[in-house]
Design a protein around this motif. Structure first.
Motif, mmCIF file in Angstrom:
data_model
loop_
_atom_site.group_PDB
_atom_site.id
_atom_site.type_symbol
_atom_site.label_atom_id
_atom_site.label_comp_id
_atom_site.label_asym_id
_atom_site.label_seq_id
_atom_site.Cartn_x
_atom_site.Cartn_y
_atom_site.Cartn_z
ATOM 1 N N LEU A 288 5.726 10.143 -6.557
ATOM 2 C CA LEU A 288 6.974 10.345 -7.302
ATOM 3 C C LEU A 288 6.723 10.528 -8.796
ATOM 4 O O LEU A 288 7.444 11.277 -9.458
ATOM 5 N N ARG A 289 5.705 9.869 -9.338
ATOM 6 C CA ARG A 289 5.347 10.076 -10.753
ATOM 7 C C ARG A 289 4.966 11.520 -11.022
ATOM 8 O O ARG A 289 5.166 12.038 -12.113
ATOM 9 N N ARG A 290 4.398 12.177 -10.010
ATOM 10 C CA ARG A 290 3.997 13.579 -10.140
ATOM 11 C C ARG A 290 5.106 14.535 -9.665
ATOM 12 O O ARG A 290 4.876 15.722 -9.502
ATOM 13 N N ASN A 291 6.309 13.978 -9.414
ATOM 14 C CA ASN A 291 7.456 14.762 -8.928
ATOM 15 C C ASN A 291 7.140 15.498 -7.626
ATOM 16 O O ASN A 291 7.574 16.622 -7.421
ATOM 17 N N GLU A 292 6.380 14.846 -6.750
ATOM 18 C CA GLU A 292 6.039 15.423 -5.454
ATOM 19 C C GLU A 292 6.908 14.795 -4.371
ATOM 20 O O GLU A 292 6.906 13.583 -4.182
ATOM 21 N N HIS B 158 0.828 -1.203 0.000
ATOM 22 C CA HIS B 158 0.000 0.000 0.000
ATOM 23 C C HIS B 158 0.869 1.263 0.000
ATOM 24 O O HIS B 158 0.559 2.231 -0.701
ATOM 25 N N LEU B 159 1.948 1.239 0.756
ATOM 26 C CA LEU B 159 2.868 2.381 0.735
ATOM 27 C C LEU B 159 3.464 2.552 -0.659
ATOM 28 O O LEU B 159 3.620 3.677 -1.144
ATOM 29 N N GLN B 160 3.778 1.435 -1.329
ATOM 30 C CA GLN B 160 4.343 1.502 -2.678
ATOM 31 C C GLN B 160 3.400 2.208 -3.648
ATOM 32 O O GLN B 160 3.831 3.031 -4.449
ATOM 33 N N VAL B 161 2.119 1.903 -3.582
ATOM 34 C CA VAL B 161 1.146 2.531 -4.470
ATOM 35 C C VAL B 161 1.148 4.049 -4.259
ATOM 36 O O VAL B 161 1.201 4.828 -5.212
ATOM 37 N N VAL B 162 1.131 4.474 -2.999
ATOM 38 C CA VAL B 162 1.103 5.909 -2.689
ATOM 39 C C VAL B 162 2.424 6.573 -3.061
ATOM 40 O O VAL B 162 2.442 7.637 -3.697
ATOM 41 N N ILE B 163 3.536 5.955 -2.703
ATOM 42 C CA ILE B 163 4.852 6.535 -2.978
ATOM 43 C C ILE B 163 5.089 6.680 -4.476
ATOM 44 O O ILE B 163 5.519 7.740 -4.948
ATOM 45 N N THR B 164 4.805 5.637 -5.242
ATOM 46 C CA THR B 164 5.056 5.728 -6.682
ATOM 47 C C THR B 164 4.130 6.755 -7.333
ATOM 48 O O THR B 164 4.540 7.456 -8.259
#
Length: 109
Positions: free
Chosen positions: A31-35, A22-28
């Motif tokens: 990061l895809r949005r450069n946030e 679940h953390l991976q889904v949120v983190i990626t």
């Protein structure tokens, strides 16, 4: 228990596979949005109490390593709660999993 490896040389954090997925889904997604954001994880029981906070940025290497071979089912309500936390000033941290039947998950703030 899986591992999140972050940085170079990598800092290794032990995290339950289900939580890590679940953390991976949120983190990626972030990061895809450069946030950039903070990620706070409770300290490993072998190192005592406390917590570790990382500044997560798209230029810093990150790796998700799972103990099990199967991807856990993703709870969309949990993703929503974790995403709200990541978007807050407090940053992302492992929160308890809400009931997947909950339509409007409570705010993480």
């Amino acid at each position: 228990m899986g591992h999140l490896l972050y940085g170079s040389p990598p800092t290794q954090l032990e995290i339950d596979d289900r939580v890590l997925a679940h953390l991976q889904v949120v983190i990626t997604g972030k990061l895809r949005r450069n946030e950039s954001f903070t990620l706070t994880i409770p300290a490993d029981a072998t190192t005592g109490t406390g917590r570790r906070t990382l500044w997560v940025h798209c230029t810093i290497p990150i790796q998700f390593s799972y103990f099990g071979s199967r991807m856990p089912a993703i709870n969309v309500a949990w993703i929503d709660v974790l995403t709200r936390a990541a978007n807050s000033g407090q940053g992302l941290y492992p929160l308890d999993e809400p009931d997947p039947a909950v339509v409007d998950a409570p705010s993480a703030a």
